[in-house]
Design a protein around this motif. Structure first.
Motif, PDB file in Angstrom:
ATOM      1  N   MET A   1       2.139   1.584  13.828  1.00  0.00           N
ATOM      2  CA  MET A   1       2.189   0.452  12.913  1.00  0.00           C
ATOM      3  C   MET A   1       3.634   0.053  12.691  1.00  0.00           C
ATOM      4  N   SER A   2       3.822  -1.167  12.251  1.00  0.00           N
ATOM      5  CA  SER A   2       5.172  -1.651  11.960  1.00  0.00           C
ATOM      6  C   SER A   2       5.183  -2.300  10.582  1.00  0.00           C
ATOM      7  N   GLU A   3       4.639  -1.574   9.617  1.00  0.00           N
ATOM      8  CA  GLU A   3       4.549  -2.086   8.258  1.00  0.00           C
ATOM      9  C   GLU A   3       5.871  -1.879   7.513  1.00  0.00           C
ATOM     10  N   THR A   4       5.995  -2.515   6.377  1.00  0.00           N
ATOM     11  CA  THR A   4       7.204  -2.453   5.575  1.00  0.00           C
ATOM     12  C   THR A   4       7.463  -1.024   5.098  1.00  0.00           C
ATOM     13  N   ALA A   5       8.672  -0.551   5.360  1.00  0.00           N
ATOM     14  CA  ALA A   5       9.052   0.800   4.937  1.00  0.00           C
ATOM     15  C   ALA A   5       8.965   0.906   3.417  1.00  0.00           C
ATOM     16  N   GLY A   6       8.388   2.006   2.947  1.00  0.00           N
ATOM     17  CA  GLY A   6       8.287   2.239   1.511  1.00  0.00           C
ATOM     18  C   GLY A   6       7.076   1.598   0.860  1.00  0.00           C
ATOM     19  N   LEU A   7       6.454   0.636   1.523  1.00  0.00           N
ATOM     20  CA  LEU A   7       5.236   0.012   0.980  1.00  0.00           C
ATOM     21  C   LEU A   7       4.075   0.235   1.941  1.00  0.00           C
ATOM     22  N   GLY A   8       4.045  -0.544   2.999  1.00  0.00           N
ATOM     23  CA  GLY A   8       2.959  -0.448   3.972  1.00  0.00           C
ATOM     24  C   GLY A   8       2.895   0.895   4.667  1.00  0.00           C
ATOM     25  N   THR A   9       4.050   1.536   4.827  1.00  0.00           N
ATOM     26  CA  THR A   9       4.046   2.842   5.496  1.00  0.00           C
ATOM     27  C   THR A   9       3.368   3.919   4.653  1.00  0.00           C
ATOM     28  N   LYS A  10       3.101   3.619   3.381  1.00  0.00           N
ATOM     29  CA  LYS A  10       2.349   4.560   2.536  1.00  0.00           C
ATOM     30  C   LYS A  10       0.920   4.729   3.027  1.00  0.00           C
ATOM     31  N   ALA A  11       0.484   3.846   3.908  1.00  0.00           N
ATOM     32  CA  ALA A  11      -0.851   3.973   4.485  1.00  0.00           C
ATOM     33  C   ALA A  11      -0.975   5.268   5.282  1.00  0.00           C
ATOM     34  N   ASN A  12       0.128   5.818   5.704  1.00  0.00           N
ATOM     35  CA  ASN A  12       0.126   7.056   6.486  1.00  0.00           C
ATOM     36  C   ASN A  12       0.084   8.295   5.593  1.00  0.00           C
ATOM     37  N   ASN A  13       0.122   8.108   4.283  1.00  0.00           N
ATOM     38  CA  ASN A  13       0.079   9.245   3.355  1.00  0.00           C
ATOM     39  C   ASN A  13      -1.327   9.839   3.289  1.00  0.00           C
ATOM     40  N   PRO A  14      -1.416  11.171   3.201  1.00  0.00           N
ATOM     41  CA  PRO A  14      -2.733  11.811   3.099  1.00  0.00           C
ATOM     42  C   PRO A  14      -3.559  11.319   1.906  1.00  0.00           C
ATOM     43  N   GLY A  15      -2.902  10.933   0.826  1.00  0.00           N
ATOM     44  CA  GLY A  15      -3.629  10.437  -0.342  1.00  0.00           C
ATOM     45  C   GLY A  15      -4.400   9.165  -0.049  1.00  0.00           C
ATOM     46  N   PHE A  16      -3.826   8.283   0.763  1.00  0.00           N
ATOM     47  CA  PHE A  16      -4.532   7.056   1.121  1.00  0.00           C
ATOM     48  C   PHE A  16      -5.582   7.333   2.191  1.00  0.00           C
ATOM     49  N   LEU A  17      -5.189   7.993   3.267  1.00  0.00           N
ATOM     50  CA  LEU A  17      -6.117   8.249   4.369  1.00  0.00           C
ATOM     51  C   LEU A  17      -7.269   9.161   3.944  1.00  0.00           C
ATOM     52  N   GLY A  18      -7.025  10.043   2.981  1.00  0.00           N
ATOM     53  CA  GLY A  18      -8.052  10.954   2.504  1.00  0.00           C
ATOM     54  C   GLY A  18      -9.218  10.255   1.827  1.00  0.00           C
ATOM     55  N   GLN A  19      -9.003   9.012   1.381  1.00  0.00           N
ATOM     56  CA  GLN A  19     -10.083   8.259   0.736  1.00  0.00           C
ATOM     57  C   GLN A  19     -11.253   7.987   1.684  1.00  0.00           C
ATOM     58  N   TYR A  20     -10.985   7.975   2.982  1.00  0.00           N
ATOM     59  CA  TYR A  20     -12.015   7.644   3.959  1.00  0.00           C
ATOM     60  C   TYR A  20     -12.940   8.823   4.273  1.00  0.00           C
TER      61      TYR A  20
END
Length: 178
Positions: free
Chosen positions: A107-126
């Protein structure tokens, strides 16, 4: 006029030499890049479908995970647009259609914002969810909702869209129950 011609020829020679240098570097690194990408995807398969001990490609981008000769799930590559461009993910899905894991490959998302999508807290929701998922601002109130990353709703929608696409692909092809 002679100076213009002289400078034009010099510029042409420089561009010609640089072009061949780039072609040479690309030919030297293309295989290494492809091997590294394949290694990354293999490692991601083991993360998103941890119960599997081997994987067999059944279609392009779809791998069947097995343990002791029995199918324990599938992994599928999917992508969707985020804020900064395409987001490529790998989704692990159990035979019953529940998600066993999500990994962001590129991904090429905004550092510090969009890159938070790679955090286990976000991905763990799935994890453990199935069916059509949707992004909500604030807290998720039911099983079909994913909480958006604050300030990165477009990225959250992109990842969720790719997950939904992966589930739909496997269900449409009859690999999982939706």
């Amino acid at each position: 006029m002679k100076d213009i011609l002289k400078h034009g020829i010099i510029l042409f020679v420089i561009v010609f030499v640089c072009s061949f240098a780039l072609i040479g570097v690309n030919s030297q690194t293309a295989e290494i890049i492809a091997r590294n990408k394949e290694k990354q995807e293999t490692e991601a398969r083991m993360v998103v479908l941890p119960q599997a001990d081997s994987f067999l490609e059944v279609e392009e981008g779809i791998f069947k995970g097995e343990k002791d000769g029995k199918t324990v799930g599938y992994t599928v590559n999917a992508s969707a647009n985020g804020f900064g461009g395409e987001i490529r993910i790998l989704v692990g899905i159990n035979p019953d259609g529940t998600i066993s894991g999500v990994s962001i490959l590129e991904m090429s998302e905004t550092a510090g914002l969009g890159t938070k999508a790679n955090n286990p807290g976000f991905l763990g929701q799935y994890l453990g969810k199935s069916g059509e998922l949707k992004v909500v601002k604030g807290s998720a109130k039911n099983e079909s909702e994913i909480s958006a990353i604050s300030g990165a709703t477009i990225t959250s929608n992109g990842v969720t869209s790719a997950v939904n696409s992966a589930i739909k692909t496997l269900a449409d092809k009859g690999y999982i129950n939706k």
